[in-house]
Design a protein around this motif. Structure first.
Motif, PDB file in Angstrom:
ATOM      1  N   GLU A 192       0.823  -1.197   0.000  1.00 35.99           N
ATOM      2  CA  GLU A 192       0.000   0.000   0.000  1.00 35.99           C
ATOM      3  C   GLU A 192       0.863   1.255   0.000  1.00 35.99           C
ATOM      4  O   GLU A 192       2.061   1.216   0.309  1.00 35.99           O
ATOM      5  N   THR A 193       0.240   2.366  -0.325  1.00 39.21           N
ATOM      6  CA  THR A 193       0.931   3.644  -0.290  1.00 39.21           C
ATOM      7  C   THR A 193       1.431   3.933   1.123  1.00 39.21           C
ATOM      8  O   THR A 193       0.709   3.742   2.098  1.00 39.21           O
TER       9      THR A 193
ATOM     10  N   SER B 104      -2.095   8.954   1.681  1.00 40.26           N
ATOM     11  CA  SER B 104      -2.447   8.360   0.397  1.00 40.26           C
ATOM     12  C   SER B 104      -3.361   9.302  -0.374  1.00 40.26           C
ATOM     13  O   SER B 104      -4.047  10.159   0.202  1.00 40.26           O
ATOM     14  N   ARG B 105      -3.400   9.124  -1.691  1.00 51.60           N
ATOM     15  CA  ARG B 105      -4.273   9.959  -2.511  1.00 51.60           C
ATOM     16  C   ARG B 105      -5.739   9.711  -2.169  1.00 51.60           C
ATOM     17  O   ARG B 105      -6.546  10.639  -2.171  1.00 51.60           O
ATOM     18  N   ARG B 106      -6.086   8.456  -1.867  1.00 52.55           N
ATOM     19  CA  ARG B 106      -7.472   8.157  -1.486  1.00 52.55           C
ATOM     20  C   ARG B 106      -7.847   8.890  -0.205  1.00 52.55           C
ATOM     21  O   ARG B 106      -8.939   9.454  -0.097  1.00 52.55           O
ATOM     22  N   TYR B 107      -6.940   8.872   0.774  1.00 53.71           N
ATOM     23  CA  TYR B 107      -7.206   9.559   2.040  1.00 53.71           C
ATOM     24  C   TYR B 107      -7.347  11.063   1.821  1.00 53.71           C
ATOM     25  O   TYR B 107      -8.216  11.712   2.407  1.00 53.71           O
TER      26      TYR B 107
ATOM     27  N   ARG C  86      -0.692  -1.770  -6.362  1.00 55.19           N
ATOM     28  CA  ARG C  86      -1.729  -2.765  -6.616  1.00 55.19           C
ATOM     29  C   ARG C  86      -1.075  -4.133  -6.839  1.00 55.19           C
ATOM     30  O   ARG C  86       0.113  -4.219  -7.119  1.00 55.19           O
TER      31      ARG C  86
ATOM     32  N   ARG D 146      -8.343  12.532  -0.986  1.00 54.23           N
ATOM     33  CA  ARG D 146      -9.623  12.764  -1.652  1.00 54.23           C
ATOM     34  C   ARG D 146     -10.773  12.725  -0.656  1.00 54.23           C
ATOM     35  O   ARG D 146     -11.697  13.542  -0.717  1.00 54.23           O
ATOM     36  N   ASP D 147     -10.722  11.760   0.277  1.00 49.18           N
ATOM     37  CA  ASP D 147     -11.769  11.668   1.298  1.00 49.18           C
ATOM     38  C   ASP D 147     -11.810  12.921   2.163  1.00 49.18           C
ATOM     39  O   ASP D 147     -12.895  13.435   2.499  1.00 49.18           O
TER      40      ASP D 147
ATOM     41  N   THR E 215     -16.400   9.568   3.346  1.00 49.50           N
ATOM     42  CA  THR E 215     -16.388   9.774   1.906  1.00 49.50           C
ATOM     43  C   THR E 215     -17.622  10.518   1.428  1.00 49.50           C
ATOM     44  O   THR E 215     -17.796  10.738   0.245  1.00 49.50           O
TER      45      THR E 215
ATOM     46  N   GLN F  51      -3.484  16.339  -6.897  1.00 53.65           N
ATOM     47  CA  GLN F  51      -3.694  15.523  -5.706  1.00 53.65           C
ATOM     48  C   GLN F  51      -2.550  14.540  -5.459  1.00 53.65           C
ATOM     49  O   GLN F  51      -2.213  14.246  -4.308  1.00 53.65           O
ATOM     50  N   SER F  52      -1.954  14.028  -6.526  1.00 54.44           N
ATOM     51  CA  SER F  52      -0.857  13.076  -6.371  1.00 54.44           C
ATOM     52  C   SER F  52       0.332  13.727  -5.673  1.00 54.44           C
ATOM     53  O   SER F  52       0.875  13.194  -4.698  1.00 54.44           O
TER      54      SER F  52
END
Length: 456
Positions: free
Chosen positions: A177-178, A443-446, A290, A448-449, A387, A433-434
């Motif tokens: 994972e990131t 992380s990018r997902r975190y 991934r 974004r959330d 989210t 965002q990256s």
């Protein structure tokens, strides 16, 4: 008295290699008790490094000669602690010692510990390691390797693999994972490998626009395309004799994957706009956030390239699977902060950190520790980001805070801090965002959330 059960994974500082059972103690038959290898990881010069198998029954530790394990440190009582085999783990009983028996800084009187736990006895530490067996795999007994820190069993297994690769030059795929330290693992492979005195070049496919990845890898000649005002040396040429680390290779466009495969098979590159192939001598290490095997199954990654780069596959454990490494990581992070005195956080703060689920892993932990060192422990937010889309709340003046209770006021201030931080972060990186997530250590997902949560 009912025995307290405390989950644990191993931490400590050691040297060399031992072996570990592939099956956990929880799979032991009901009519069998769990044994362990008692390893003295921190004690006096004459005691550190000794190990004692506990296969059945009990063993006592103390300064008295009548004890099964005699430690000479002044902080150890004459009869300090007793360890016994048990169906659920190792039963640990403090024998009324002066300086206590501890686990993660908390004093324990009588508790069942899992194999893999690290216990403090006075100023010394012992490790409850798995016993070697016919189905055992090697683990390292180090607490760090290169820039990687942590002495939990998942990390020791990783170190053992890294140590085994020190004399090798094979391609390695690092997955995880990131924020788990994939680049640190790649750097450690290079620094301990045959090419340690040569360059180490990093290409991050997730941070480079797709149109530029090819030129960054292979280079180009002057006039190869609009804007190519001079010759440019790519990563493969720049790393001559050394290592090229391709991070986030799962983001490598499909149309470039055959070109990378050709380079790996022929050991030659051709710059954009050139007609001449140049031989190269490099080692390639790649990383993916991934599962590349799953990417192959979904048709998003070439199977032939996968088998070419995944000669050896390493899996970076997420932080939530090695929570006991957090105190060691926090200490290391604090020591690296400018102006920080390196002191550990309070036990209460460490407990908060160890309850967090860490979607951003060690990178997120570093960010949290930096925040705590500036704002204080009362500003730690353990609640995960949601989210769902949220409208930005009206900003509150400091004079308004006393009009509500303390908890509400604190939550409001923390929301304001998060929103202000995110606004400045995204402004600094112009909405990328990256790049913003990498700079923030999440992380990018975190990210974004968090942006959604604050209506940004």
């Amino acid at each position: 008295m009912r025995d307290e059960e405390i989950p644990g994974t191993t931490t400590g500082r050691m040297a060399g290699t031992v072996t570990v059972e592939t099956a956990s103690f929880q799979k032991v038959a009901e009519n069998r008790t769990v044994g362990c290898l008692i390893y003295v990881s921190e004690a006096g010069p004459g005691d550190t490094g000794h190990s004692f198998p506990l296969t059945e029954g009990e063993m006592t530790i103390g300064r008295d000669d009548t004890c099964d394990i005699v430690l000479n440190d002044d902080s150890i009582s004459r009869r300090h602690v007793k360890l016994s085999t048990h169906k659920k783990g190792i039963l640990v009983e403090d024998l009324g010692s002066k300086n206590g028996t501890t686990y993660l800084g908390k004093e324990i009187k009588r508790a069942i510990m899992r194999v893999g736990s690290r216990l403090g006895i006075g100023n010394c530490y012992i490790e409850l390691l798995p016993l070697p067996g016919p189905d055992s795999v090697p683990i390292s007994v180090k607490s760090s390797y290169g820039g990687l820190f942590g002495a939990s069993l998942p990390m020791r297994r990783l170190y053992a693999l890294l140590e085994a690769l020190e004399g090798s030059d094979v391609p390695v795929l690092i997955e995880g994972e990131t924020g788990t330290g994939k680049e640190l693992a790649a750097r450690a492979l290079h620094d301990h490998g045959l090419r340690r005195d040569k360059p180490f070049m990093v290409i991050d496919c997730g941070a480079i626009p797709e149109k530029l990845i090819e030129s960054e890898l292979f280079g180009y000649r002057k006039g190869a395309f609009t804007g190519a005002a001079a010759d440019h040396v790519g990563a493969f040429e720049a790393a001559s004799g050394g290592t090229v680390f391709i991070d986030e290779i799962d983001d490598l466009p499909l149309e470039l994957q055959p070109k990378l495969l050709r380079v790996l098979e022929t050991r030659q590159i051709k710059r954009l706009g050139d007609s001449v192939f140049t031989p190269i001598d490099i080692r390639v290490i790649v990383a993916s956030k991934r599962s590349l095997a799953e990417e192959v199954a979904q048709g998003r990654f070439r199977e032939d390239l996968y088998y070419r780069i995944a000669v050896i596959r390493l899996e970076m454990p997420p932080l939530r699977q090695r929570i006991e490494d957090i105190p060691l990581l926090v200490k290391h992070i604090l020591e690296q902060l400018p102006g920080a005195d390196g002191d550990m956080l309070s036990p209460e703060s460490l407990e908060l950190l160890m309850r967090h689920d860490w979607p951003g892993n060690v990178r997120e932990l570093r960010n949290k520790v930096q925040m705590l060192s500036v704002l204080g422990t009362e500003h730690f937010q353990d609640a995960p980001a949601t989210t769902s889309q949220a409208s930005p709340e009206p900003r509150m003046s400091p004079r308004d805070l006393p009009s509500i209770n303390y908890r509400q006021a604190r939550e409001q201030v923390l929301r304001e801090f998060d929103r202000a931080y995110l606004e400045e972060l995204m402004k600094r990186f112009q909405g990328n965002q990256s790049h913003a997530a990498k700079a923030a250590g999440i992380s990018r997902r975190y990210l974004r959330d968090m942006l959604k949560k604050h209506g940004l």
